[in-house]
Structures are given as structure tokens and as C-alpha cells.
Design an enzyme around this catalytic site. Structure first.
Site, PDB file in Angstrom:
ATOM      1  N   HIS A 172       0.836  -1.207   0.000  1.00 13.32           N
ATOM      2  CA  HIS A 172       0.000   0.000   0.000  1.00 13.32           C
ATOM      3  C   HIS A 172       0.869   1.254   0.000  1.00 13.32           C
ATOM      4  O   HIS A 172       1.647   1.475   0.922  1.00 13.32           O
ATOM      5  CB  HIS A 172      -0.923   0.001   1.224  1.00 13.32           C
ATOM      6  CG  HIS A 172      -2.124  -0.874   1.049  1.00 13.32           C
ATOM      7  ND1 HIS A 172      -3.244  -0.776   1.822  1.00 13.32           N
ATOM      8  CD2 HIS A 172      -2.378  -1.848   0.132  1.00 13.32           C
ATOM      9  CE1 HIS A 172      -4.135  -1.657   1.409  1.00 13.32           C
ATOM     10  NE2 HIS A 172      -3.628  -2.319   0.403  1.00 13.32           N
ATOM     11  N   TYR A 230      -8.961   5.533   7.671  1.00 11.55           N
ATOM     12  CA  TYR A 230      -9.107   5.862   9.095  1.00 11.55           C
ATOM     13  C   TYR A 230     -10.122   7.002   9.152  1.00 11.55           C
ATOM     14  O   TYR A 230      -9.872   8.068   8.576  1.00 11.55           O
ATOM     15  CB  TYR A 230      -7.788   6.351   9.698  1.00 11.55           C
ATOM     16  CG  TYR A 230      -6.704   5.293   9.802  1.00 11.55           C
ATOM     17  CD1 TYR A 230      -5.897   4.963   8.711  1.00 11.55           C
ATOM     18  CD2 TYR A 230      -6.465   4.630  11.003  1.00 11.55           C
ATOM     19  CE1 TYR A 230      -4.890   4.007   8.819  1.00 11.55           C
ATOM     20  CE2 TYR A 230      -5.464   3.672  11.121  1.00 11.55           C
ATOM     21  CZ  TYR A 230      -4.687   3.361  10.029  1.00 11.55           C
ATOM     22  OH  TYR A 230      -3.700   2.413  10.131  1.00 11.55           O
ATOM     23  N   PRO A 239      -3.804   0.781  18.965  1.00 15.52           N
ATOM     24  CA  PRO A 239      -3.537   0.232  17.631  1.00 15.52           C
ATOM     25  C   PRO A 239      -3.576   1.241  16.489  1.00 15.52           C
ATOM     26  O   PRO A 239      -3.082   0.946  15.403  1.00 15.52           O
ATOM     27  CB  PRO A 239      -4.626  -0.836  17.466  1.00 15.52           C
ATOM     28  CG  PRO A 239      -5.682  -0.501  18.458  1.00 15.52           C
ATOM     29  CD  PRO A 239      -5.020   0.214  19.573  1.00 15.52           C
ATOM     30  N   LYS A 267       1.391   0.237  15.077  1.00 16.95           N
ATOM     31  CA  LYS A 267       2.800   0.223  15.472  1.00 16.95           C
ATOM     32  C   LYS A 267       3.220  -0.986  16.316  1.00 16.95           C
ATOM     33  O   LYS A 267       4.404  -1.294  16.428  1.00 16.95           O
ATOM     34  CB  LYS A 267       3.141   1.493  16.274  1.00 16.95           C
ATOM     35  CG  LYS A 267       3.141   2.744  15.457  1.00 16.95           C
ATOM     36  CD  LYS A 267       4.319   2.762  14.501  1.00 16.95           C
ATOM     37  CE  LYS A 267       4.026   3.583  13.283  1.00 16.95           C
ATOM     38  NZ  LYS A 267       4.482   3.037  12.037  1.00 16.95           N
ATOM     39  N   TYR A 299       4.223   6.765   9.902  1.00 20.00           N
ATOM     40  CA  TYR A 299       3.414   5.599   9.540  1.00 20.00           C
ATOM     41  C   TYR A 299       4.275   4.503   8.889  1.00 20.00           C
ATOM     42  O   TYR A 299       4.120   3.332   9.206  1.00 20.00           O
ATOM     43  CB  TYR A 299       2.283   6.022   8.595  1.00 20.00           C
ATOM     44  CG  TYR A 299       1.183   4.992   8.467  1.00 20.00           C
ATOM     45  CD1 TYR A 299       0.142   4.940   9.383  1.00 20.00           C
ATOM     46  CD2 TYR A 299       1.184   4.062   7.425  1.00 20.00           C
ATOM     47  CE1 TYR A 299      -0.875   3.992   9.276  1.00 20.00           C
ATOM     48  CE2 TYR A 299       0.175   3.112   7.306  1.00 20.00           C
ATOM     49  CZ  TYR A 299      -0.849   3.085   8.236  1.00 20.00           C
ATOM     50  OH  TYR A 299      -1.848   2.141   8.122  1.00 20.00           O
TER      51      TYR A 299
END
Ligand code: FAD
Ligand code: DHB
Length: 389
Positions: free
Chosen positions: A73, A200, A292, A296, A383
Site C-alpha cells: 500500500h 481511518y 492500535p 505500530k 506511519y
């Protein structure tokens, strides 16, 4: 009495990966796991791997299936106020993340360890660690008998509820903790994902996350009350609520279907300092937990394993302890940055109370992100994972 160089408590990803990497360095270990092999293999948890974790799995020679089955991704979406903003990981950092389930990693590692004839003891009960200041011994109960294992070092890879951290006197450690007043309700379903990339979503009804495991298997999460009961969440209620919390285009992409798994996880941040107590090293969730949001946890665990196996390899090769001595400090720097990022990501995406001021601040922050390459780059580099130094 048995003997090994490194006794590893816990056969989650940390313990299995450490034993595999040590094995490739010619270092002997025994893995002691409280649960059955089937139970460990069946736990549905993480799904997103940073490039550094992918590299480490390749170094451990367990990356072949991952390379062929993972989804790469290059970005993900942030939904808020009916909008959707893409975080272009590739464009902003040059990096990307991989979608590959923790269950698959655990399977690949267990298969590799089994094929190498590794010592893995499942259903080892009442594990107790002693003598960490000089000559460590791990005792455990199996088949109705108490067994003893002498070792040079103990790796505490036994998760947040494990025994290793608890065997250290409280006054030798400092714990830092932050609870969040909500949990995540997750489901897994054999339906195509709502979109090609993760979403998200900040919504006034609460956070929602669209994730996946493959082009035909989806993983979804909803922010829920801490003491929510699974029986109050039949599949239809989950799907309805999910669609309400997503931007319209994403909601239209949701395919409903029967859940294969449904579970609730509380959110917390936790760090213990230091990570080393004599000859005991804490690794992964045994030493730190992050909420979560941002994925990570497993990646941090892999980071600890990387530092520890290199330190042990150096010790057995040269007798030098310098890398063992710097284990704690080196890992904690990275851990605290991930704790910060996960806390921040949780803070801007979840509903905290009925406080409209707080919700407006979140929207302002996300609106700023949407228009600032500098702010988006900061999100993207965290990220994909900060570099190892
Ligand atoms: P664990 O996986 O907890 O393994 C510890 C092992 O030790 C277990 O097998 C346990 O049975 C065993 N054990 C415990 N006590 C004892 C004992 N006394 N004796 C012997 N054995 C014992 N992380 C990410 O990076 N990306 C994600 O996308 C992500 N998503 C997540 C989603 C959810 C819903 C949750 C709950 C977590 C998620 N995480 C994610 C976090 C990730 O799953 C954990 O960080 C990871 O499992 C840590 O691995 P570990 O091996 O350190 O600990
Ligand atoms: C998943 C979990 C996460 O915590 C996250 O941030 C992204 C994806 C998952 O389980 O797929």
C-alpha cells in the site's frame, strides 16, 4: 535439568522471530509458550507491516510467502467531516507498507522453526524466571512435571500479561501508562475491502477503520465503549454502524457478509523502563503497548527483536557486551516516538466525550493536515516507520 543459550518466554511474533534469527546466527534457544500451538496460530491481530519489519522477516528467511501474498500500500485515507484526504506514503517518503496478517507471520515462523527442529514447548504452565542477576533458570510445568531450564539469557517475549516483567522487583522499574476511555470492536469477514487502501475515519459517532487481509478478506474496526458486550453487536448492527461512520464514497463500497471473528480490545499506552534487568531482556508487548491506531505494535516488537538478536550475536561472537548494554536505551528511543505517534493518531481520530470544542479542534487539525505537505509528511514518515539508528 535442560540447558540452552537463550530461553525465550512466549511464542508470539517476538519470541518466534527472535528464536529464528538467533538460530541463523548459530545461537541455541528454547521457546516456552503457555498456550497451545493452535491457540497462538488462531489469534487475529496485526495486519500492517513497515518496510523495516518486512526486511527483518527476509533476513530471518521467512519472507518468501509474504512477498508473494502481501498487498503493498502506497497510501491510506483519512476521513473526516464527509471528506477524504489521501496520505501519499510513497510520494511523501518514498516508502510503503505491506498488508500481511500477523497470523500468517506466526504461521511462517512456526513452520520455519519446526522445519529446523527447534525446541518449542507449547502448553508450558506456571513459567517462573529466577536468577536473572547471575545464572538464570526458567522453571515450568508440563505433562504434570516441573522442568528446569538453565540459560545464559532470558528473553521476555510473553506479552503485556506475561510473567517476565512481573518477576522483576517493582522498585527496579518505572512504568508509564495511559488508558483511553474506549476500545476497538473488530471483525474479519470474507468480503472484498471497501476501498483499495485503508481508511481511518473520524466521525462524531466514533472512529472507524477499514482494513483488509487480502482482496477477498476485510478487517474492520469501530471505536466502542470499554465495557461493550459482543452479544450486543450482531453483524447487522456492526455493518450499519460502520457505514454511518465512513465518508459516503467509502460507505458505498462496503460489502456486508457474515463475520469470521469478532473481538473487543481496550486501548492503552504503556512503557516499562528499563528493558533490561541483569540477564533478562523484555521484548515487544511485554515491555510496551500502544493503542492500535497507526499499527505500530507488531512493528515495534520487530524493532526490539532486531536490536536484541544483533546484540546477542555480537556477544556470542566476540564476548563483548556493549550492544547488550545499549539495548534498552536504543529501543526506548524508538518506542517513545511510536508511543507519541500512536497517541497522537488516536487523539485526532477518536471521539473522546461530548465536548464539541475537542471535536472542532480535531477537525481543524485534520483540515490543516489536508492542506499542508509538511504536516502530511510528518504523518507519512511515522506511519512507514522511523529509521533505525
Ligand atoms: P504477543 O503477541 O502478545 O505474544 C506473547 C506470547 O506470550 C503469547 O503467545 C502468550 O500466550 C505468551 N505468554 C504470555 N504469558 C506467558 C507465560 N506466563 N508463559 C509462557 N508464555 C506466555 N500491531 C501492528 O504492528 N500492526 C497492526 O496492524 C496491529 N493491529 C492490532 C490490532 C489489534 C486489534 C490488536 C489487539 C493489536 C494489534 N497490533 C498491531 C499489536 C500486535 O498484535 C502486538 O504488538 C504483537 O502481537 C506483539 O507481539 P509479541 O510477540 O510481543 O506479544
Ligand atoms: C490494522 C490494525 C491497525 O491498528 C491499523 O492501524 C491498521 C490496520 C489491521 O488489523 O488491519
Amino acid at each position: 535439568m535442560g540447558r540452552t543459550q537463550v530461553a525465550i518466554v512466549g511464542a508470539g511474533p517476538s519470541g518466534l522471530l527472535l528464536s529464528q534469527l538467533l538460530h541463523l546466527q548459530g545461537i541455541d534457544s528454547v521457546v516456552l509458550e503457555r498456550s497451545s500451538r493452535e491457540h497462538v496460530a488462531g489469534r487475529i491481530r496485526a495486519g500492517i507491516l513497515e518496510p523495516g519489519t518486512v526486511d527483518l522477516l527476509l533476513q530471518a528467511k521467512v519472507g518468501e510467502r509474504m512477498l508473494s501474498e502481501r498487498l503493498v500500500h502506497d497510501g491510506f485515507a483519512l476521513g473526516f467531516a464527509g471528506r477524504s484526504v489521501r496520505v501519499d506514503l510513497k510520494g511523501l517518503t518514498g516508502g510503503a507498507v505491506s498488508v500481511y496478517g500477523q497470523t500468517e507471520i506466526t504461521k511462517d515462523l512456526t513452520d520455519a522453526r519446526m522445519a529446523a527442529g527447534a525446541a518449542m514447548i507449547f502448553e508450558a504452565r506456571e513459567v517462573a524466571v529466577e536468577g536473572i542477576d547471575s545464572r538464570p533458570t526458567v522453571r515450568y510445568l508440563q505433562g504434570g512435571r516441573v522442568h528446569e531450564l538453565r540459560c545464559d539469557f532470558v528473553a521476555g517475549c510473553d506479552g503485556y500479561h506475561g510473567v517476565c516483567r512481573q518477576s522483576v522487583p517493582r522498585e527496579s522499574m518505572q512504568c508509564f501508562e495511559r488508558g483511553y476511555p474506549f476500545g476497538w470492536l473488530g471483525i474479519l469477514a470474507d468480503v472484498p475491502p471497501a476501498a483499495q487502501e485503508l481508511i481511518y475515519s473520524n466521525h462524531e459517532r466514533g472512529f472507524a477503520l477499514c482494513s483488509m487481509r487480502s482482496p477477498t478478506r476485510s478487517r474492520y474496526y469501530l471505536q466502542c465503549e470499554l465495557h461493550e458486550k459482543l452479544e450486543h453487536w450482531p453483524d447487522e448492527r456492526f455493518w450499519d454502524e460502520l457505514r454511518r461512520r465512513l465518508p459516503a464514497s467509502a460507505a458505498a463500497g462496503v460489502t456486508c457478509g457474515p463475520s469470521l471473528e469478532k473481538s473487543i480490545a481496550p486501548l492503552r499506552s504503556f512503557v516499562v523502563e528499563p528493558l533490561r534487568f541483569g540477564r533478562l531482556f523484555l521484548v515487544g508487548d511485554a515491555a510496551h503497548i500502544v493503542p492500535p491506531t497507526g499499527a505500530k505494535g507488531l512493528n515495534l516488537a520487530a524493532g526490539d527483536v532486531r536490536v536484541l538478536y544483533q546484540a546477542l550475536a555480537e556477544y556470542y561472537r566476540t564476548g563483548r557486551e556493549n550492544l547488550l548494554e545499549s539495548y534498552s536505551e536504543k529501543c526506548l528511543r524508538r518506542i517513545w516516538r511510536a508511543v507519541r505517534f500512536s497517541w497522537w493518531f488516536t487523539s485526532v481520530t477518536h471521539r473522546f466525550s461530548d465536548d464539541p470544542f475537542n471535536h472542532r479542534l480535531q477537525l481543524a487539525e485534520l483540515d490543516y493536515l489536508a492542506e499542508s505537505t509538511a504536516a502530511l509528511t510528518s504523518v507519512a514518515e511515522n506511519y512507514v516507520g522511523l529509521p533505525f539508528k
